[in-house]
Design a protein around this motif. Structure first.
Motif, PDB file in Angstrom:
ATOM      1  N   VAL A   1       0.660   4.026  -2.601  1.00 15.91           N
ATOM      2  CA  VAL A   1       0.843   5.386  -2.718  1.00 15.91           C
ATOM      3  C   VAL A   1       1.741   6.505  -2.725  1.00 15.91           C
ATOM      4  O   VAL A   1       2.410   7.498  -3.394  1.00 15.91           O
ATOM      5  CB  VAL A   1       0.271   5.596  -1.267  1.00 15.91           C
ATOM      6  CG1 VAL A   1       0.179   7.465  -0.416  1.00 15.91           C
ATOM      7  CG2 VAL A   1      -0.735   5.418  -0.608  1.00 15.91           C
TER       8      VAL A   1
ATOM      9  N   THR B   1      -1.869   7.130 -13.646  1.00  8.80           N
ATOM     10  CA  THR B   1      -3.148   7.970 -13.398  1.00  8.80           C
ATOM     11  C   THR B   1      -2.966   8.540 -12.011  1.00  8.80           C
ATOM     12  O   THR B   1      -4.079   9.396 -11.802  1.00  8.80           O
ATOM     13  CB  THR B   1      -4.123   7.044 -12.860  1.00  8.80           C
ATOM     14  OG1 THR B   1      -4.128   6.533 -11.533  1.00  8.80           O
ATOM     15  CG2 THR B   1      -4.150   6.042 -13.707  1.00  8.80           C
ATOM     16  N   GLY B   2      -2.080   8.343 -11.206  1.00  5.75           N
ATOM     17  CA  GLY B   2      -1.959   8.967  -9.572  1.00  5.75           C
ATOM     18  C   GLY B   2      -3.203   8.751  -8.596  1.00  5.75           C
ATOM     19  O   GLY B   2      -3.233   9.513  -7.874  1.00  5.75           O
ATOM     20  N   TYR B   3      -3.646   7.657  -8.795  1.00  4.19           N
ATOM     21  CA  TYR B   3      -5.101   7.081  -8.333  1.00  4.19           C
ATOM     22  C   TYR B   3      -4.177   5.454  -7.885  1.00  4.19           C
ATOM     23  O   TYR B   3      -3.545   4.293  -8.894  1.00  4.19           O
ATOM     24  CB  TYR B   3      -6.293   6.514  -8.920  1.00  4.19           C
ATOM     25  CG  TYR B   3      -7.312   7.608  -8.855  1.00  4.19           C
ATOM     26  CD1 TYR B   3      -7.202   8.700  -8.051  1.00  4.19           C
ATOM     27  CD2 TYR B   3      -6.903   8.528 -10.114  1.00  4.19           C
ATOM     28  CE1 TYR B   3      -7.847  10.097  -8.878  1.00  4.19           C
ATOM     29  CE2 TYR B   3      -7.520   9.474 -11.227  1.00  4.19           C
ATOM     30  CZ  TYR B   3      -8.395  10.559  -9.949  1.00  4.19           C
ATOM     31  OH  TYR B   3      -9.149  12.094 -10.360  1.00  4.19           O
ATOM     32  N   THR B   4      -4.383   4.790  -6.676  1.00  2.00           N
ATOM     33  CA  THR B   4      -3.805   4.166  -5.965  1.00  2.00           C
ATOM     34  C   THR B   4      -5.171   2.442  -6.158  1.00  2.00           C
ATOM     35  O   THR B   4      -6.025   2.194  -5.714  1.00  2.00           O
ATOM     36  CB  THR B   4      -3.555   3.864  -4.492  1.00  2.00           C
ATOM     37  OG1 THR B   4      -5.279   4.503  -4.036  1.00  2.00           O
ATOM     38  CG2 THR B   4      -3.042   4.721  -3.556  1.00  2.00           C
ATOM     39  N   VAL B   5      -4.872   2.715  -7.868  1.00  4.77           N
ATOM     40  CA  VAL B   5      -6.216   2.191  -8.634  1.00  4.77           C
ATOM     41  C   VAL B   5      -6.327   0.554  -8.069  1.00  4.77           C
ATOM     42  O   VAL B   5      -7.381   0.226  -7.339  1.00  4.77           O
ATOM     43  CB  VAL B   5      -5.843   1.525 -10.379  1.00  4.77           C
ATOM     44  CG1 VAL B   5      -6.210   1.406 -10.204  1.00  4.77           C
ATOM     45  CG2 VAL B   5      -5.087   3.115 -10.608  1.00  4.77           C
TER      46      VAL B   5
ATOM     47  N   ILE C   1       2.440  -3.468 -14.029  1.00  2.31           N
ATOM     48  CA  ILE C   1       0.126  -2.677 -14.742  1.00  2.31           C
ATOM     49  C   ILE C   1      -0.285  -2.230 -13.333  1.00  2.31           C
ATOM     50  O   ILE C   1      -0.397  -0.121 -13.760  1.00  2.31           O
ATOM     51  CB  ILE C   1      -1.378  -4.491 -15.191  1.00  2.31           C
ATOM     52  CG1 ILE C   1      -0.141  -4.605 -16.148  1.00  2.31           C
ATOM     53  CG2 ILE C   1      -1.955  -3.156 -15.283  1.00  2.31           C
ATOM     54  CD1 ILE C   1      -1.583  -5.402 -16.532  1.00  2.31           C
ATOM     55  N   PHE C   2      -0.342  -2.997 -12.208  1.00  7.43           N
ATOM     56  CA  PHE C   2      -0.795  -1.644 -11.066  1.00  7.43           C
ATOM     57  C   PHE C   2       0.379  -0.778 -11.111  1.00  7.43           C
ATOM     58  O   PHE C   2      -0.257   0.359 -10.072  1.00  7.43           O
ATOM     59  CB  PHE C   2      -0.692  -3.125  -9.794  1.00  7.43           C
ATOM     60  CG  PHE C   2      -2.275  -3.362 -10.175  1.00  7.43           C
ATOM     61  CD1 PHE C   2      -3.442  -2.613 -10.345  1.00  7.43           C
ATOM     62  CD2 PHE C   2      -2.678  -4.720  -9.818  1.00  7.43           C
ATOM     63  CE1 PHE C   2      -4.568  -3.180 -10.960  1.00  7.43           C
ATOM     64  CE2 PHE C   2      -3.399  -5.523 -10.450  1.00  7.43           C
ATOM     65  CZ  PHE C   2      -4.792  -4.596 -10.349  1.00  7.43           C
TER      66      PHE C   2
ATOM     67  N   LEU D   1      -0.241   1.797 -13.334  1.00 10.12           N
ATOM     68  CA  LEU D   1      -1.454   2.427 -13.101  1.00 10.12           C
ATOM     69  C   LEU D   1      -1.222   3.876 -12.329  1.00 10.12           C
ATOM     70  O   LEU D   1      -2.356   5.053 -12.476  1.00 10.12           O
ATOM     71  CB  LEU D   1      -2.592   1.890 -13.224  1.00 10.12           C
ATOM     72  CG  LEU D   1      -3.068   0.831 -14.147  1.00 10.12           C
ATOM     73  CD1 LEU D   1      -3.985  -0.004 -14.166  1.00 10.12           C
ATOM     74  CD2 LEU D   1      -3.899   1.923 -15.211  1.00 10.12           C
TER      75      LEU D   1
ATOM     76  N   ALA E   1       2.190   6.746  -6.862  1.00  7.32           N
ATOM     77  CA  ALA E   1       0.597   7.430  -6.572  1.00  7.32           C
ATOM     78  C   ALA E   1       0.720   9.075  -6.400  1.00  7.32           C
ATOM     79  O   ALA E   1       0.770  10.085  -7.642  1.00  7.32           O
ATOM     80  CB  ALA E   1      -0.043   6.996  -6.241  1.00  7.32           C
ATOM     81  N   PHE E   2       1.561   9.576  -5.510  1.00  8.94           N
ATOM     82  CA  PHE E   2       1.265  10.491  -4.853  1.00  8.94           C
ATOM     83  C   PHE E   2       2.676  11.136  -5.396  1.00  8.94           C
ATOM     84  O   PHE E   2       3.430  12.866  -5.008  1.00  8.94           O
ATOM     85  CB  PHE E   2       1.706  10.143  -3.314  1.00  8.94           C
ATOM     86  CG  PHE E   2       1.105  12.350  -2.730  1.00  8.94           C
ATOM     87  CD1 PHE E   2       0.321  12.917  -3.428  1.00  8.94           C
ATOM     88  CD2 PHE E   2       1.641  12.150  -1.331  1.00  8.94           C
ATOM     89  CE1 PHE E   2       0.403  13.991  -2.350  1.00  8.94           C
ATOM     90  CE2 PHE E   2       1.520  13.196  -1.127  1.00  8.94           C
ATOM     91  CZ  PHE E   2       0.728  13.936  -1.075  1.00  8.94           C
TER      92      PHE E   2
ATOM     93  N   SER F   1       0.319  -1.430  -0.241  1.00  6.05           N
ATOM     94  CA  SER F   1      -0.488  -0.161   0.200  1.00  6.05           C
ATOM     95  C   SER F   1       0.770   1.422  -0.100  1.00  6.05           C
ATOM     96  O   SER F   1       0.868   2.410  -0.706  1.00  6.05           O
ATOM     97  CB  SER F   1      -0.770   0.002   1.268  1.00  6.05           C
ATOM     98  OG  SER F   1      -1.477  -1.311   1.198  1.00  6.05           O
ATOM     99  N   ALA F   2       2.097   1.334   0.792  1.00  6.21           N
ATOM    100  CA  ALA F   2       2.167   2.483   0.786  1.00  6.21           C
ATOM    101  C   ALA F   2       3.689   2.698  -0.609  1.00  6.21           C
ATOM    102  O   ALA F   2       3.655   3.730  -1.109  1.00  6.21           O
ATOM    103  CB  ALA F   2       3.657   2.183   1.614  1.00  6.21           C
TER     104      ALA F   2
ATOM    105  N   GLU G   1      -5.605  -0.250  -4.474  1.00  2.00           N
ATOM    106  CA  GLU G   1      -6.023  -0.379  -3.661  1.00  2.00           C
ATOM    107  C   GLU G   1      -7.287  -0.225  -3.414  1.00  2.00           C
ATOM    108  O   GLU G   1      -8.098  -0.949  -2.478  1.00  2.00           O
ATOM    109  CB  GLU G   1      -5.111   0.974  -3.036  1.00  2.00           C
ATOM    110  CG  GLU G   1      -4.113   1.167  -2.398  1.00  2.00           C
ATOM    111  CD  GLU G   1      -3.848   0.058  -1.858  1.00  2.00           C
ATOM    112  OE1 GLU G   1      -4.314  -0.571  -1.009  1.00  2.00           O
ATOM    113  OE2 GLU G   1      -2.334  -0.816  -1.763  1.00  2.00           O
ATOM    114  N   ALA G   2      -8.062   0.336  -4.258  1.00  3.68           N
ATOM    115  CA  ALA G   2      -9.575   0.427  -4.313  1.00  3.68           C
ATOM    116  C   ALA G   2      -9.903  -1.307  -4.412  1.00  3.68           C
ATOM    117  O   ALA G   2     -11.582  -1.762  -4.746  1.00  3.68           O
ATOM    118  CB  ALA G   2     -10.209   1.156  -5.721  1.00  3.68           C
TER     119      ALA G   2
END
Ligand code: SF4
Ligand code: SF4
Ligand code: SF4
Ligand code: SF4
Lengths: 322, 278
Positions: A107, A188-192, A180-181, A184, A110-111, A103-104, A194-195
């Motif tokens: 993030v 995209t800047g989203y934690t795809v 891929i993740f 992504l 993405a961030f 997760s880290a 994690e959703a």
């Protein structure tokens, strides 16, 4: 070194390779030679096997640990005792930051910023899981693993009745997902991931109450029951790879001891990642003792099932790296 | 012998791959299918985000929405520390926002009763920015008198009795009643000649009043909000209008306590950390 490469390549999805004769130590070669002439006495194996059946020592310990950790979050929240706050993705244990490594990573990708608290948490968790074996996160903590284990039991029961058939995928697909993740998240800047990560979804549902996202988890479980055994953990979940890499050099291993092994393969039938147990196939072990590869989740199912105690937990620095 | 040989000469059969290769091929295609399936499932999350289906109020100190979604690790530590349980988790319908925290002000607004912006302090990723130190620096949104015709004050009416219906569970810290414990809003009886419930519940106005009386919160003058957030102003032709000033932080206490249904005053989500710079 060869051992490490093999362990890593298996983690990424390569099928285990047969060792060259030169890579097998003389001591192991001697045992292989001696065993070549032996016939497997199935009756004896069954008898030894039955003796051990039903004890499930490690399974009990593991489930107890998994439930304990996940319930500690709940208890800590409901009674406001600040033992373990947060969820599996990030938490504070007695005030110390902890962060799930995957997760880290998502993030930070993405961030695009390295966050100091997250970094502290990541390092703490890295050291912890390095010591206790990397993917042991999967079988000893991940709440999805437990659900998926139960789904697997149903799958195996149905398969025995010939109602379902396990459809395997190529294991390398998990590495593809990993890339891929990561891409992504970065693009995209989203934690795809994690959703849709069932690990996070289930962990949050346990702590903060049920959510609609559980339907996705249910779908995954049904897929594992009716289509493909343990599909998510085997072929998709990037968390498994992240912790697998952490465990590459970890001292906590399930170790295979060649001498008494009957090579009947009970262990490979119960294992989530059976390729790591290819060392137990006749003639494959490169030494008299071989630590099982990094993809192993240290769940101990094989330890529980092995009729000859040829698989055991060991805590030792790897000699293979000499 | 030679005859035999010519007989055995393989008749040209359609090329059949051996089973192993065939299975390997199938497995490869299946795996591609799996990849396509999982990746598209994960990308469905884009739709609500891009379309803005579910605009959300985020907890105090939240970064601009894009940065917020990028950085929140979905741990819920902010939820756990809030004394009024203002923060809730969003669900899968929010796409990539699944598992992130939000505030539904009408159900339970943030009234800053934790004093120290506990959610901001709890956040491990800085999604709730640690640059936010005092309530008046927060920009959750911006209040707006969205339904002026419903507003009691606008009609020159007062309010007597209890706010909202019996099922309403909202909490608020009435400091003069209990310094430490937030109390149910439903538990209070009000009797105002002109309804000014939004103004008396505004945490910014409350803090300003405390400061004016010489008792800043926690005896820290830095806690004093520099500008007003909301006040009643007379309107031509009678009645009073709740007017929002630049000090409004969008906490939603006014929306929560507004006694009419639907609330006359609501927090405008389009004016938040993204669009208003504190
Ligand atoms: S592979 Fe993923 S889902 Fe499976 S046990 Fe490990 S972390 Fe959990
Ligand atoms: S090798 Fe043994 S301990 Fe490792 S994952 Fe397989 S069954 Fe579990
Ligand atoms: S600042 Fe508001 S939302 Fe955050 S913990 Fe305090 S009362 Fe709750
Ligand atoms: S504490 Fe921060 S990272 Fe955790 S859920 Fe709340 S906003 Fe997200």
């Amino acid at each position: 070194m060869k051992y490490l490469v093999e362990s890593f390549m298996q983690l990424l999805g390569r099928a285990p390779t047969k060792p060259e004769k030169d890579d097998i130590t003389p001591a192991a070669q001697e045992i292989h030679f001696y065993k070549r002439g032996q016939k497997l006495d199935m009756d004896e194996v069954r008898r030894l096997h039955d003796e051990k059946q039903g004890k499930n020592k490690w399974l009990k310990r593991r489930w107890a640990t998994l439930l304990f950790v996940n319930l500690l979050f709940v208890v800590s929240y409901y009674f406001d005792i600040q033992l373990l706050e947060g969820a599996l993705t990030a938490s504070r244990f007695l005030g110390f930051h902890m962060a799930d490594l995957n997760s880290a990573l998502q993030v930070m990708l993405a961030f695009k910023t390295v966050l100091i608290n997250l970094l502290i948490g990541t390092v703490t968790v890295f050291v912890l899981w390095f010591l206790v074996g990397g993917r042991s996160f999967c079988s000893w903590v991940c709440p999805y693993h437990l659900l998926s284990e139960w789904a697997e039991k149903i799958h195996l029961w149905l398969a025995q009745k010939k109602l379902v058939k396990d459809i395997p995928f190529h294991r390398a697909i998990r590495s593809v997902f990993y890339v891929i993740f990561a891409l992504l998240a970065f693009a995209t800047g989203y934690t795809v991931f994690e959703a849709i990560s069932p690990t996070g979804i289930v962990s949050r549902a346990i702590i903060y109450g049920p959510s609609l996202a559980l339907l996705w988890v249910l779908f995954l479980l049904l897929f594992e029951i009716f289509v493909s055994r343990r599909a998510w953990c085997r072929y998709v979940c990037p968390i498994g790879i992240t912790y697998g890499v952490v465990g590459l050099l970890s001292p906590m291993r399930v170790t295979y001891v060649l001498e008494d092994c009957k090579h009947e393969g009970d262990c490979r039938k119960v294992c989530l990642v059976p390729h790591v147990l290819d060392v137990t196939i006749k003639g494959r072990a490169t030494d008299t003792r071989v630590p099982v590869g990094a993809d192993c989740t240290r769940c101990g199912m094989c330890v529980d099932v092995c009729p000859t105690n040829s698989l055991r937990y060991e805590f030792s620095w790897l000699e293979q790296l000499k | 012998m030679t005859d035999d040989k010519s007989k055995e000469k393989p008749v040209k059969k359609p090329r059949v791959l051996d089973r192993k290769t065939q299975e390997a091929r199938r497995r490869f295609l299946r795996s591609l299918g799996l990849a396509a399936g999982v990746v598209s499932a994960s990308l469905v999350g884009f739709i609500p985000v891009v379309r803005g289906y579910n605009p959300r109020l985020r907890p105090p100190g939240a970064l601009a929405e894009d940065e917020f979604l990028a950085s929140c690790i979905k741990c819920g530590q902010c939820i756990q520390v809030c004394p009024v349980e203002a923060i809730k988790l969003t669900d899968i319908m929010d796409g990539f926002g699944n598992g992130t925290p939000h505030i539904d002000a009408r159900a339970q607004a943030c009234d800053f009763s934790c004093d120290g912006l506990q959610c901001v302090l709890a956040c491990p990723t800085g999604s709730l920015s640690h640059d936010t130190n005092y309530p008046h620096q927060v920009r959750i949104g911006f209040a707006e008198l969205a339904r002026p015709d419903l507003c009691l004050a606008m009609q020159g009416k007062g309010f007597k009795g209890r706010i909202r219906d019996a099922s309403f569970k909202g909490l608020f810290r009435y400091a003069e009643l209990n310094r430490w414990q937030p109390l149910p809003v439903r538990g209070q009886e009000f009797d105002r000649e002109i309804c000014d419930l939004c103004i008396v519940h505004c945490p910014i106005e409350i803090r300003r009043n405390q400061c004016e009386a010489g008792h800043p919160p926690a005896d820290d003058p830095n806690q004093c909000p520099p500008s007003r957030a909301i006040g009643l102003e007379p309107v031509e032709g009678g009645g009073m209008r709740p007017v929002i000033y630049e000090g409004c932080v969008g906490c939603g206490a006014c929306e929560m306590v507004c006694p009419v249904t639907p609330a006359a005053i609501v927090v405008d989500m389009t004016k938040n950390a993204d669009t208003v710079t504190a």
